[in-house]
Design a protein around this motif. Sequence first.
Motif, short mmCIF file in Angstrom:
data_model
loop_
_atom_site.label_atom_id
_atom_site.label_comp_id
_atom_site.label_asym_id
_atom_site.label_seq_id
_atom_site.Cartn_x
_atom_site.Cartn_y
_atom_site.Cartn_z
N LEU A 104 45.10 40.74 110.39
CA LEU A 104 45.76 41.98 110.90
C LEU A 104 46.73 42.42 109.83
CD1 LEU A 104 46.03 41.59 114.74
CD2 LEU A 104 44.61 43.27 113.45
N VAL A 105 46.83 43.95 109.33
CA VAL A 105 47.71 44.22 108.54
C VAL A 105 48.40 45.53 109.12
CG1 VAL A 105 46.48 43.39 106.47
CG2 VAL A 105 45.99 45.33 107.32
N ASN A 106 49.43 45.98 108.54
CA ASN A 106 50.65 46.97 108.86
C ASN A 106 50.38 48.14 107.91
OD1 ASN A 106 51.13 45.48 111.09
ND2 ASN A 106 53.12 44.92 110.10
N SER A 107 49.39 48.03 106.94
CA SER A 107 49.53 48.83 105.92
C SER A 107 47.92 49.21 105.55
CB SER A 107 50.06 48.86 104.77
OG SER A 107 49.70 47.35 104.02
N TYR A 108 47.59 50.22 104.78
CA TYR A 108 46.10 50.34 104.32
C TYR A 108 46.13 50.95 102.91
CZ TYR A 108 46.83 55.23 106.03
OH TYR A 108 47.29 56.53 106.03
N ALA A 109 45.26 51.54 102.35
CA ALA A 109 45.16 52.34 101.22
C ALA A 109 44.58 53.48 101.16
CB ALA A 109 44.66 51.25 100.01
N SER A 110 44.64 54.23 100.17
CA SER A 110 43.78 55.27 99.84
C SER A 110 42.72 54.99 98.52
CB SER A 110 44.33 56.81 99.54
OG SER A 110 43.51 57.71 99.16
N ASP A 111 41.41 55.23 99.09
CA ASP A 111 40.19 55.15 97.88
C ASP A 111 39.76 56.38 97.33
OD1 ASP A 111 40.20 52.43 98.81
OD2 ASP A 111 38.36 52.56 100.02
N ILE A 112 39.58 56.39 96.06
CA ILE A 112 39.08 57.33 95.53
C ILE A 112 37.61 56.96 95.45
CG2 ILE A 112 38.67 59.08 93.59
CD1 ILE A 112 41.49 58.48 93.02
N ILE A 113 36.56 57.45 95.92
CA ILE A 113 35.30 57.01 95.92
C ILE A 113 34.28 57.68 95.07
CG2 ILE A 113 35.46 55.76 98.07
CD1 ILE A 113 33.58 57.84 99.48
N VAL A 114 33.26 57.31 94.52
CA VAL A 114 32.17 58.16 93.51
C VAL A 114 31.04 57.49 93.92
CG1 VAL A 114 34.01 58.96 91.95
CG2 VAL A 114 32.76 56.62 91.75
N ARG A 115 29.79 58.39 93.53
CA ARG A 115 28.61 57.86 93.68
C ARG A 115 28.48 56.77 92.36
NH1 ARG A 115 24.18 59.65 96.42
NH2 ARG A 115 22.90 58.81 94.77
N LYS A 116 27.73 55.80 92.45
CA LYS A 116 27.55 54.81 91.32
C LYS A 116 26.63 55.53 90.33
CE LYS A 116 27.30 50.60 94.07
NZ LYS A 116 26.74 49.42 94.58
N ASP A 117 26.00 56.61 90.55
CA ASP A 117 25.11 57.24 89.43
C ASP A 117 25.86 58.52 88.94
OD1 ASP A 117 24.88 58.90 91.52
OD2 ASP A 117 22.57 58.72 91.80
N SER A 118 27.28 58.74 89.35
CA SER A 118 27.61 59.77 88.88
C SER A 118 28.18 59.97 87.56
CB SER A 118 29.01 60.04 89.73
OG SER A 118 30.04 58.93 89.51
N GLY A 119 28.32 58.64 86.74
CA GLY A 119 28.69 58.59 85.48
C GLY A 119 30.31 58.53 85.43
N ILE A 120 30.77 58.66 86.29
CA ILE A 120 32.45 58.51 86.42
C ILE A 120 32.72 57.11 86.42
CG2 ILE A 120 34.58 58.97 87.68
CD1 ILE A 120 32.73 61.42 88.98
N LYS A 121 33.37 56.60 85.45
CA LYS A 121 33.63 55.27 85.30
C LYS A 121 35.15 54.89 85.28
CE LYS A 121 29.17 54.44 84.45
NZ LYS A 121 28.46 53.69 85.56
#
Length: 307
Positions: free
Chosen positions: A132-149
Amino acid sequence: MRNFKRGLALVMGVAALFTLAACGKTSDTTKSGDLKSLTVQFVPSSNADTIQAKAKPLGKLLSKELGIPVNVSVSTDYNTIVEAMGSKKVDMGFLPPAPYTIAHKKYGVNVILQSQRFGVQKNNTGLPTTDLVNSYASDIIVRKDSGIKSIKDLKGKKIAVQDVTSDAGYIFPMVELDHKGIKPSDYTTVTVKGHDQGVLAVENKNADAAFVFNDARNLVKKDVPSIFNDTQVLYQTTPIPNDTIALRSGIDAKWQKKITDAMEAITKTKQGAQIMKDVYSWNGVTPSKDSNFDIVRKYESEANKLN
C-alpha cells in the motif's frame, strides 16, 4: 495551452455561480459546529453517472455509524465541490490534492484522511504491487505506433488533459515537461472529462498523448482488452500525495473525530472497502495532515506562472 491562473479563475467563478444555484440551503449545522446531518460529495475521476451509483451506498454506512442522515452526491467537477464546501453546502469532500489545497487556502477546509492504494508494477501491465502506498504519479501515455519515442517528440502534438486543477491530469506533467524544456506553447491540449476519456482519446487516435494518473488504463481494460498492447507510458512524474477526505470549516472537534473514526471503520469492512475500490480504486485510508500537500502547492505555484 490555457494560462493556469486565468483558467482557474474562470472555472472557479463559473463553479461558484453553479453551486449557489444548484445546491440550495446550507448544511444543517448548529452554531456550535454540531451536525444534524452530513452532506458528502465525490468528484468524478471517470464516468460521473457510474460513480454516483457506486458511491450512493456509502451514505447508509455512514448514517449508521454517525446516527444522523447522510446524503451522498457527485459534483460536476473539482471546482464545484470546492465552492460548495466554502459555502457550507457540502460538509465532507473527497478531494484530489490540488483542489484540496485550494479549498484549504480559500475556505479553511481541512484534510482528515488520505487514501491508500496498491502501487503499480513498472512493466506496462497495470498490475498492482502488494504494498500500500500514500502517493501515485502522473503518466504521459502514447500509442506504441505513434512514432513518439521521447518527450521531445511531444512538440507540435495534441495532448488530452483534465481540468486545470487536476494534479495528474494537468499540473504535475505540465510543470515537469516545462522543467525539461517542453513549454506549454510547444503542444496543444484538449480537455476531456475523466482519466478514462484521456486514455480513450489516445487509443482512438483523437489525441497523440494524454496526462493521466498511473495507471488509468485499467479503467478501460475491460472494454478495450488491447489497451496495454496498444499504448505505453512515455513519461512518469514525481510522486503526488494521494487523494483526501476533507471537512469544511466550522465542524467541531467532536464531529471531526467521529467522522474520521467512522470512515476508518467503514473502509475496513467488506462492503465499505468494496465501495472505495469501485469508486476510486482505493484500498484503504490513513490519517493525514495539511503539510503532506506542500509539494502540491509548489507545483501549483509553478503552473500558475506558465502561459
